[in-house]
Design a protein around this motif. Structure first.
Motif, short mmCIF file in Angstrom:
data_model
loop_
_atom_site.label_atom_id
_atom_site.label_comp_id
_atom_site.label_asym_id
_atom_site.label_seq_id
_atom_site.Cartn_x
_atom_site.Cartn_y
_atom_site.Cartn_z
N ALA A 36 -37.01 39.75 -13.49
CA ALA A 36 -36.36 38.92 -12.52
C ALA A 36 -36.07 37.53 -13.06
N MET A 37 -37.21 37.12 -13.66
CA MET A 37 -36.86 35.66 -14.22
C MET A 37 -35.63 35.75 -15.25
N ALA A 38 -35.61 36.67 -15.94
CA ALA A 38 -34.70 36.77 -17.02
C ALA A 38 -33.29 36.98 -16.46
N GLU A 39 -33.09 37.69 -15.53
CA GLU A 39 -31.96 38.05 -14.59
C GLU A 39 -31.43 36.69 -14.13
N LEU A 40 -32.54 36.10 -13.25
CA LEU A 40 -32.32 34.67 -12.72
C LEU A 40 -31.68 33.60 -13.73
N GLY A 41 -32.40 33.82 -14.80
CA GLY A 41 -32.09 32.65 -16.10
C GLY A 41 -30.70 33.04 -16.53
N SER A 42 -30.19 34.18 -16.59
CA SER A 42 -28.74 34.52 -17.06
C SER A 42 -28.07 34.10 -15.84
N VAL A 43 -28.20 34.09 -14.58
CA VAL A 43 -27.37 33.47 -13.59
C VAL A 43 -27.32 31.84 -13.61
#
Length: 121
Positions: free
Chosen positions: A72-79
């Motif tokens: 989730a942190m990786a996906e939110l980081g890409s956002v």
């Protein structure tokens, strides 16, 4: 709204309808609890163009809560970097496979729509 932990998730009693448990430490990270007892991690965010998106990360069991939190942190980081992970996932799924591309190419070649050039030395 508690921090999502294995204990919190395992102690969540299924209800008549699906419900959500949000993580207090990571905004946008949560888990759905289905009436069947299935628990699914997800991330919720706004895409760069302002659309609300929700992307499934995986099921509780095969994926631990800590693994799901890291994803989730990786996906939110890409956002934060201006990407749309759910949109990217959809685009990848709709893309042609190499097999489909080759079949299309061969079909077009058979119809004479592709010119083959040979270099002579």
């Amino acid at each position: 709204m508690p921090k999502l932990t294995k204990t919190v998730i395992d102690n969540a009693t299924p209800r008549e309808k699906q419900f959500t448990i949000w993580c207090s430490e990571l905004k946008g990270f949560g888990i759905f609890v289905q009436p069947s007892g299935t628990r699914t991690y997800f991330v919720d965010y706004r895409s760069p163009n302002g659309m609300r998106r929700r992307m499934t990360i995986g099921r509780h069991g095969p994926i631990t809560v800590e693994q799901a939190r890291k994803l989730a942190m990786a996906e939110l980081g890409s956002v934060v970097k201006g990407r749309d992970p759910a949109g990217d996932r959809t685009a990848r799924r709709r893309s042609l496979t190499v097999r489909e591309l080759c079949e299309d190419y061969l079909t077009m070649t058979e119809k004479g729509l592709v010119l083959l050039c040979h270099k002579f030395r």
